[in-house]
Write a protein that holds these residues in place. Sequence first.
Motif, mmCIF file in Angstrom:
data_model
loop_
_atom_site.group_PDB
_atom_site.id
_atom_site.type_symbol
_atom_site.label_atom_id
_atom_site.label_comp_id
_atom_site.label_asym_id
_atom_site.label_seq_id
_atom_site.Cartn_x
_atom_site.Cartn_y
_atom_site.Cartn_z
ATOM 1 N N MET A 1 0.657 -1.371 0.334
ATOM 2 C CA MET A 1 -0.328 0.133 0.283
ATOM 3 C C MET A 1 0.598 1.092 0.093
ATOM 4 O O MET A 1 1.335 1.697 0.848
ATOM 5 N N PRO A 2 0.662 2.695 -0.754
ATOM 6 C CA PRO A 2 1.655 3.183 -0.977
ATOM 7 C C PRO A 2 1.142 4.299 0.576
ATOM 8 O O PRO A 2 1.944 5.278 0.002
ATOM 9 N N TYR A 3 0.074 4.085 0.825
ATOM 10 C CA TYR A 3 -0.140 4.982 2.092
ATOM 11 C C TYR A 3 -0.499 4.123 2.892
ATOM 12 O O TYR A 3 -1.240 2.991 3.289
ATOM 13 N N PRO A 4 -0.405 5.089 4.273
ATOM 14 C CA PRO A 4 -1.147 4.146 5.169
ATOM 15 C C PRO A 4 -2.350 4.600 6.052
ATOM 16 O O PRO A 4 -2.682 5.666 4.931
ATOM 17 N N PRO A 5 -2.956 3.880 6.782
ATOM 18 C CA PRO A 5 -5.114 4.201 7.307
ATOM 19 C C PRO A 5 -4.294 5.391 8.327
ATOM 20 O O PRO A 5 -3.505 5.519 8.534
ATOM 21 N N ALA A 6 -5.980 6.061 8.198
ATOM 22 C CA ALA A 6 -5.776 7.217 9.422
ATOM 23 C C ALA A 6 -5.834 6.727 10.366
ATOM 24 O O ALA A 6 -5.790 5.193 10.566
ATOM 25 N N PRO A 7 -5.631 7.256 11.367
ATOM 26 C CA PRO A 7 -4.688 9.388 11.402
ATOM 27 C C PRO A 7 -3.816 9.589 10.770
ATOM 28 O O PRO A 7 -2.600 8.642 10.613
ATOM 29 N N TRP A 8 -3.822 9.884 10.302
ATOM 30 C CA TRP A 8 -2.563 10.453 9.987
ATOM 31 C C TRP A 8 -1.780 11.885 9.906
ATOM 32 O O TRP A 8 -2.576 13.246 10.928
ATOM 33 N N ILE A 9 -0.430 12.040 10.936
ATOM 34 C CA ILE A 9 -0.225 13.022 11.177
ATOM 35 C C ILE A 9 0.741 13.943 10.845
ATOM 36 O O ILE A 9 2.117 13.300 9.996
ATOM 37 N N LEU A 10 0.653 15.267 10.296
ATOM 38 C CA LEU A 10 1.133 16.582 9.225
ATOM 39 C C LEU A 10 1.533 16.882 10.097
ATOM 40 O O LEU A 10 1.374 17.893 10.891
ATOM 41 N N GLU A 11 3.298 17.630 10.112
ATOM 42 C CA GLU A 11 3.823 18.481 10.449
ATOM 43 C C GLU A 11 4.652 19.968 9.689
ATOM 44 O O GLU A 11 5.188 19.003 8.715
ATOM 45 N N GLY A 12 4.547 21.064 9.314
ATOM 46 C CA GLY A 12 4.937 22.152 8.187
ATOM 47 C C GLY A 12 4.962 23.663 9.051
ATOM 48 O O GLY A 12 4.842 23.602 9.554
ATOM 49 N N TYR A 13 4.218 23.701 7.872
ATOM 50 C CA TYR A 13 3.608 25.185 7.927
ATOM 51 C C TYR A 13 2.994 26.193 6.366
ATOM 52 O O TYR A 13 3.128 25.254 5.641
ATOM 53 N N GLY A 14 2.376 27.114 6.797
ATOM 54 C CA GLY A 14 1.217 27.017 5.747
ATOM 55 C C GLY A 14 0.391 28.891 6.180
ATOM 56 O O GLY A 14 1.096 28.976 6.990
ATOM 57 N N PHE A 15 -0.015 28.896 5.240
ATOM 58 C CA PHE A 15 -1.144 30.215 5.209
ATOM 59 C C PHE A 15 -2.853 29.252 5.016
ATOM 60 O O PHE A 15 -2.955 28.512 4.600
ATOM 61 N N GLN A 16 -3.121 30.473 6.077
ATOM 62 C CA GLN A 16 -4.891 30.376 5.960
ATOM 63 C C GLN A 16 -5.693 31.592 5.690
ATOM 64 O O GLN A 16 -5.649 32.299 5.789
ATOM 65 N N THR A 17 -6.616 31.484 4.473
ATOM 66 C CA THR A 17 -7.336 32.790 4.151
ATOM 67 C C THR A 17 -9.259 32.304 4.527
ATOM 68 O O THR A 17 -9.099 31.586 4.615
ATOM 69 N N LEU A 18 -9.865 32.610 5.068
ATOM 70 C CA LEU A 18 -10.624 33.357 5.491
ATOM 71 C C LEU A 18 -11.210 34.297 4.351
ATOM 72 O O LEU A 18 -11.471 35.390 4.168
ATOM 73 N N HIS A 19 -12.487 33.812 3.997
ATOM 74 C CA HIS A 19 -13.631 34.647 2.836
ATOM 75 C C HIS A 19 -15.188 34.592 2.986
ATOM 76 O O HIS A 19 -15.803 33.617 3.189
ATOM 77 N N LEU A 20 -15.977 35.328 3.128
ATOM 78 C CA LEU A 20 -17.339 35.772 3.148
ATOM 79 C C LEU A 20 -17.567 35.344 1.715
ATOM 80 O O LEU A 20 -17.371 35.771 0.565
ATOM 81 N N LEU A 21 -18.041 33.978 1.010
ATOM 82 C CA LEU A 21 -18.735 33.619 0.082
ATOM 83 C C LEU A 21 -20.194 34.082 0.048
ATOM 84 O O LEU A 21 -20.879 33.204 0.932
ATOM 85 N N ASP A 22 -20.675 33.915 -1.862
ATOM 86 C CA ASP A 22 -22.120 33.824 -2.127
ATOM 87 C C ASP A 22 -22.597 32.250 -1.577
ATOM 88 O O ASP A 22 -22.246 31.838 -2.416
ATOM 89 N N VAL A 23 -23.421 32.884 -1.205
ATOM 90 C CA VAL A 23 -24.181 31.208 -1.254
ATOM 91 C C VAL A 23 -24.260 30.505 -2.777
ATOM 92 O O VAL A 23 -24.143 28.947 -3.240
#
Length: 208
Positions: A1-23
């Motif tokens: 299997m090329p991937y293990p079962p969940a749970p997956w533990i992920l470590e790193g860095y990154g960005f998150q943006t939040l937006h109001l979107l039209d329904v």
Amino acid sequence: MPYPPAPWILEGYGFQTLHLLDVDLARRFVPSDLQIIQVLPGKTLGGVYLVYYSNSPVEAYNELIIVSGIVTHAGKVGAWISHLYVDNPNSVEGGRNIWGLPKELAQFRWNLEGFPQVHVSQNDLALCTLTCARRSPSLNLPLAAPVLSQLDSKVMLFSGHGKFNLQLIGSTLDVPSSSPFSPLNFGRSGLSFYSNPLKITVEPPHIV
């Protein structure tokens, strides 16, 4: 299997943006049997998540997540991920087969000099570019995010939770009109955060 079962533990860095979107715009990307939650009249909450995982169960990879709204089904509430891009084939397979996530392969280009920037493309198609303008002092916070997805026509619920060293930032998001998620009309600005380091545990899903 090329991937293990969940749970997956992920470590790193990154960005998150939040937006109001039209329904009305979000609806075209959300299955009809899920109800979109309005946080303001005619608006739901969406966002863009761009991260580099230096440590994961399938080795290092980049990820772009597009949340097109907050939804509810059978009394459960979670984010709806309409588009998801990574640069690791094993992450694609694991995301699709474990959590029912629409992962596709894409290319990522980071520049952390000066004003940090990350550009994501799929072959010759530009998907988006996020540029950071400034950062505030950081704050360590525990966070949890429930997500609804579909796997073999079944609605699934899972959560990602962990610790984030969050900084409020100014940022500019550029989404070309040819990008698959351009119709969501994110706009160029939103509430934005940078997290370094971050550590997330993605739990196994269960049927709602």
